[in-house]
Design an enzyme around this catalytic site. Structure first.
Site, PDB file in Angstrom:
ATOM      1  N   LYS A 288      -7.105 -11.356   7.189  1.00 25.77           N
ATOM      2  CA  LYS A 288      -5.850 -11.039   6.507  1.00 25.77           C
ATOM      3  C   LYS A 288      -5.261 -12.299   5.882  1.00 25.77           C
ATOM      4  CE  LYS A 288      -1.334  -8.892   7.446  1.00 25.77           C
ATOM      5  NZ  LYS A 288      -0.535  -8.172   8.471  1.00 25.77           N
TER       6      LYS A 288
ATOM      7  N   SER B 219       1.519  -4.150   7.109  1.00 25.93           N
ATOM      8  CA  SER B 219       1.130  -5.107   6.097  1.00 25.93           C
ATOM      9  C   SER B 219      -0.367  -5.349   6.045  1.00 25.93           C
ATOM     10  CB  SER B 219       1.860  -6.432   6.325  1.00 25.93           C
ATOM     11  OG  SER B 219       1.510  -7.021   7.567  1.00 25.93           O
TER      12      SER B 219
ATOM     13  N   SER C 159       2.366  -3.675  12.005  1.00 30.45           N
ATOM     14  CA  SER C 159       1.425  -3.881  10.898  1.00 30.45           C
ATOM     15  C   SER C 159      -0.046  -3.848  11.274  1.00 30.45           C
ATOM     16  CB  SER C 159       1.741  -5.199  10.187  1.00 30.45           C
ATOM     17  OG  SER C 159       3.013  -5.125   9.591  1.00 30.45           O
TER      18      SER C 159
END
Length: 469
Positions: free
Chosen positions: A81, A156, A180
């Site tokens: 990520k 996210s 997230s």
């Protein structure tokens, strides 16, 4: 009519999960270079639509495939990520508000994560700084769910989840400061475990928060992949203040006391979501667990306190942007929600110390709850995955945040308490998209959640995107 998009096919990856891919590599059925090439080809096939990739590191991946680093997952492709540092790659954090430069070294999380042998293909997209539960950046574009490309992939950790759900890779990094890991796991039909606070290594930017709400982990398509990652990460980084999770490979034998709740943080689940949650509760009873309706001890101030703290994080990022990123920093490129959060925090700063004190007290409240129950069950999200545009930041801070609070009403509690929580793909909505079920446990009790997840996966196999609708 929903439109699915996936990349599963008859190549070196097949439809294997990460543990299955490790077995195939050890058996000589496939080799690392062809696995990596298959993953790159899959990524290139779905990226024009799903838009889950922030940075492509394919040349490095191909080079590493010739001599993969050791570890249980040696040669298994993954994504990292794009809010943690990987040496030689830029960290963009879901925005275009500065000119990125390559990181000089791996951050603490990437160092641990990649020491398990995972081979990164690049970095995955997130919403700007991870603030919104939908990645719909006005210039970088939306990240779409492969289950229905007209809908958000959540956030996210949207990019990682879209790539795993679409079959590009079997496992990818995600982190969770308000849901997230669990939100995109719910949206994309994945297993998403938020570990206990401080369970695993983290980059300094997360460790230095006044209240450490962020936990790093992974999203996967199977319980055994999540369990294997936890086991291997624990070999690299051991949290001595927490009981070890260990090597979990099967359901637990004990029957659990489970409390179910669908009212959330004042907003509550819609009728369909509530019914699907109670259907899972009935399944748990059929398996011999003791299930009862409960009230979660959430103070009336919680939602406002959490949002004020969330806004404060935006204010810090906005006010330190020039110092951190240099002359290329351009705050006019920030989306409307980031700027709106920062403005809201500036007005509410006098209330922040008291809000943080109240948020810290939730740890004791959770400890009291888990003295009576082994596990809690809620839906992961309050209603079906919204279509793209519903949480578009160009709609403005006030409109979007009200919609966020209507949807994300169950996950932030564990970020405040620090407890572990797990989203499992146990339900589907009338619209034909996944809806996660959310299980919480006391601090350090990830093993309880994983053993229950094995039992549920075995009794009620998860839906697969490659199967007929």
């Amino acid at each position: 009519m929903s439109q699915r998009l996936h990349a599963f096919g008859d190549d070196a990856l097949g439809d294997r999960d990460a543990v299955g891919l490790v077995a195939a590599l050890h058996a000589g059925e496939v080799c690392v270079p062809e696995v990596v090439e298959a993953a790159i080809a899959r990524a290139e096939r779905v990226q024009p639509t799903l838009n889950g990739i922030a940075f492509e590191g394919y040349d490095r991946a191909r080079e590493e495939a010739r001599d993969p680093r050791p570890g249980f997952f040696a040669g298994v492709p993954t994504w990292v990520k794009d809010n943690v540092d990987v040496a030689g790659w830029p960290t963009l954090a879901g925005t275009d508000a500065w000119t990125p430069v390559p990181a000089r070294r791996d951050g603490d999380f990437a160092r641990m994560h990649l020491a398990t042998g995972l081979l990164p293909l690049g970095k995955s997209r997130l919403s700007e700084f991870g603030f919104l539960p939908s990645a719909e950046h006005p210039r970088l574009g939306p990240v779409r769910s492969p289950w229905d490309t007209s809908r958000t992939a959540g956030a996210s950790s949207a990019g990682s989840s879209a790539m795993v759900a679409a079959g590009v890779v079997p496992i990818a990094h995600a982190n969770d400061g308000g849901g997230s890991i669990r939100i995109p796991a719910s949206v994309n039909g994945l297993v998403g475990l938020k570990p206990t606070r401080d369970r695993f290594a983290q980059d300094a930017s997360f460790r230095q928060m006044p209240l450490r709400i962020v936990s790093d982990g992974v999203v996967t398509r199977s319980v055994r992949d999540t369990a294997a990652w936890v086991r291997e990460a624990e070999k690299v980084y051991r949290a001595l203040h927490l009981p070890p999770i260990g090597d979990l490979t099967r359901p637990g034998r004990g029957r659990l006391r489970i409390g179910v709740n669908t009212t959330g943080l004042g907003h509550g689940a819609d009728a369909e979501t509530s019914e699907l949650t109670h259907a899972v509760a009935r399944r748990l009873e059929e398996l011999g667990h003791r299930v009862e309706e409960i009230e979660v001890p959430v103070p009336d101030s919680f939602a406002e306190d959490f949002l004020l703290y969330w806004s404060f994080l935006a204010l810090v990022l906005v006010r330190t942007g020039r110092r951190v990123h240099g002359r290329s920093w351009d705050p006019t490129h920030l989306d409307d929600v980031t700027r709106g959060l920062a403005r809201s925090s500036a007005r509410g700063l006098p209330r922040l110390p008291r809000a943080i004190r109240r948020l810290r007290r939730t740890t004791a409240m959770a400890r009291e709850l888990y003295a009576s129950y082994d596990v809690t069950l809620t839906p992961t999200l309050a209603h079906e995955t919204p279509h793209l545009g519903h949480l578009d930041p160009t709609l403005g801070h006030d409109v979007v945040m009200e919609r966020v609070l209507d949807w994300v009403t169950f996950t932030p509690w564990q970020n405040a308490t620090g407890d572990p929580a797990l989203s499992l793909p146990l339900a589907s909505t009338s619209g034909g998209v996944p809806l996660g079920m959310h299980f919480g446990a006391a601090a350090g009790r990830e093993a309880t959640l994983i053993e229950l997840a094995y039992e549920l996966e075995e009794a009620f196999p998860f839906a697969r995107i490659q199967d007929p609708a």
